[in-house]
Design a protein around this motif. Sequence first.
Motif, PDB file in Angstrom:
ATOM      1  N   SER A 115       3.358 -27.913   8.758  1.00  0.00           N
ATOM      2  CA  SER A 115       3.439 -28.382   7.370  1.00  0.00           C
ATOM      3  C   SER A 115       4.087 -27.372   6.429  1.00  0.00           C
ATOM      4  O   SER A 115       4.382 -27.698   5.276  1.00  0.00           O
ATOM      5  N   GLU A 130       7.438 -25.677   9.676  1.00  0.00           N
ATOM      6  CA  GLU A 130       8.257 -26.644   8.939  1.00  0.00           C
ATOM      7  C   GLU A 130       9.744 -26.353   9.155  1.00  0.00           C
ATOM      8  O   GLU A 130      10.544 -27.273   9.368  1.00  0.00           O
ATOM      9  N   LEU A 141       4.445 -33.423  15.232  1.00  0.00           N
ATOM     10  CA  LEU A 141       4.115 -32.388  14.252  1.00  0.00           C
ATOM     11  C   LEU A 141       2.650 -32.488  13.867  1.00  0.00           C
ATOM     12  O   LEU A 141       2.167 -33.564  13.521  1.00  0.00           O
ATOM     13  N   ALA A 194      -0.740 -30.457  11.727  1.00  0.00           N
ATOM     14  CA  ALA A 194      -1.225 -29.457  10.780  1.00  0.00           C
ATOM     15  C   ALA A 194      -2.467 -30.038  10.110  1.00  0.00           C
ATOM     16  O   ALA A 194      -2.819 -31.206  10.321  1.00  0.00           O
ATOM     17  N   THR A 206      -2.094 -33.222   5.927  1.00  0.00           N
ATOM     18  CA  THR A 206      -1.379 -34.419   6.376  1.00  0.00           C
ATOM     19  C   THR A 206      -0.375 -34.926   5.352  1.00  0.00           C
ATOM     20  O   THR A 206       0.649 -35.504   5.733  1.00  0.00           O
ATOM     21  N   LEU A 237       2.788 -33.196   6.004  1.00  0.00           N
ATOM     22  CA  LEU A 237       3.370 -33.666   7.257  1.00  0.00           C
ATOM     23  C   LEU A 237       4.062 -35.011   7.073  1.00  0.00           C
ATOM     24  O   LEU A 237       5.157 -35.240   7.579  1.00  0.00           O
ATOM     25  N   GLU A 238       3.389 -35.910   6.359  1.00  0.00           N
ATOM     26  CA  GLU A 238       3.959 -37.243   6.161  1.00  0.00           C
ATOM     27  C   GLU A 238       5.243 -37.177   5.343  1.00  0.00           C
ATOM     28  O   GLU A 238       6.206 -37.901   5.620  1.00  0.00           O
ATOM     29  N   GLN A 270       7.877 -35.873   7.676  1.00  0.00           N
ATOM     30  CA  GLN A 270       8.259 -36.929   8.618  1.00  0.00           C
ATOM     31  C   GLN A 270       9.279 -37.885   7.980  1.00  0.00           C
ATOM     32  O   GLN A 270      10.312 -38.205   8.590  1.00  0.00           O
ATOM     33  N   THR A 320       3.270 -37.693  13.780  1.00  0.00           N
ATOM     34  CA  THR A 320       2.442 -36.658  13.147  1.00  0.00           C
ATOM     35  C   THR A 320       0.960 -36.947  13.369  1.00  0.00           C
ATOM     36  O   THR A 320       0.570 -38.088  13.656  1.00  0.00           O
TER      37      THR A 320
END
Length: 253
Positions: free
Chosen positions: A15, A20, A35, A37, A40, A43-44, A47, A61
């Motif tokens: 993340s 990253e 991915l 972490a 979230t 991460l999203e 993504q 993710t």
Amino acid sequence: MPNPVRQRILITGASSGLGEGMARRLAAMGRDLALVARRTELLESLQKELLAAHPGIRVTTAALDVDDPEAVARVIPALADELGGLDRVIVNAGIGKGASIGTGKARANRATLLTNVLGSHAQCEAAMEIFRAQGAGHLVLISSVASVRGMPGTRTAYGASKAALNSLAEGIRSDVFGSQIVVSAILPGYIETDINVGRRGPLTVGLDTGVAALVQVIEREPARGYVPEWPWRAVAALLRVLPLSVVRRLTGS
């Protein structure tokens, strides 16, 4: 013989920082990514960015706290199933808290050792089960040049945790020697990430430069690699032989 293309890659601690950065660079190389972490929402967002920029790849993710070994053992195989297997796992999640031993900051030092050593061990267990079942794979442990010698002050627990990763990587490598499973310990020097705030020296490189060098070294799949190769391979060699009094002055915090 050239290394095989590792198409399906899992990155922990993805993340922010090096994780990253590696995700962005590997996505640009056309790799499929898993991915994980704790954060979230970051991460999203990553993504969505990667899929928009590189629509031909797959990016999955999941939330994961590597301090929870049961979660690690559950989430990593689930992501492998989503991608149809994993070709490389980058054990990157880690923290850099710490203070001189015996100065009342035991909690921070313990947290660093817990995440960086036991959290990494849990990731290795999950990754190696997958690789053993597949008969192939590339396990990457992100260590640090701080692992080469005992470090003073805020780096003591951190350096010790990364030294444990070097030994863990070598032990796993010895265990599967001669197989199609490759194990790499990667030792970055100073790269501009949140984990290095307050610890950056004159040899610090920017995040983009550091990530580019990091991915380049990982792609070579060495037993041990330094990032950037120059000057950190030479620095590491010097650190091994210099008197502790000199090492202390050079690395004091």
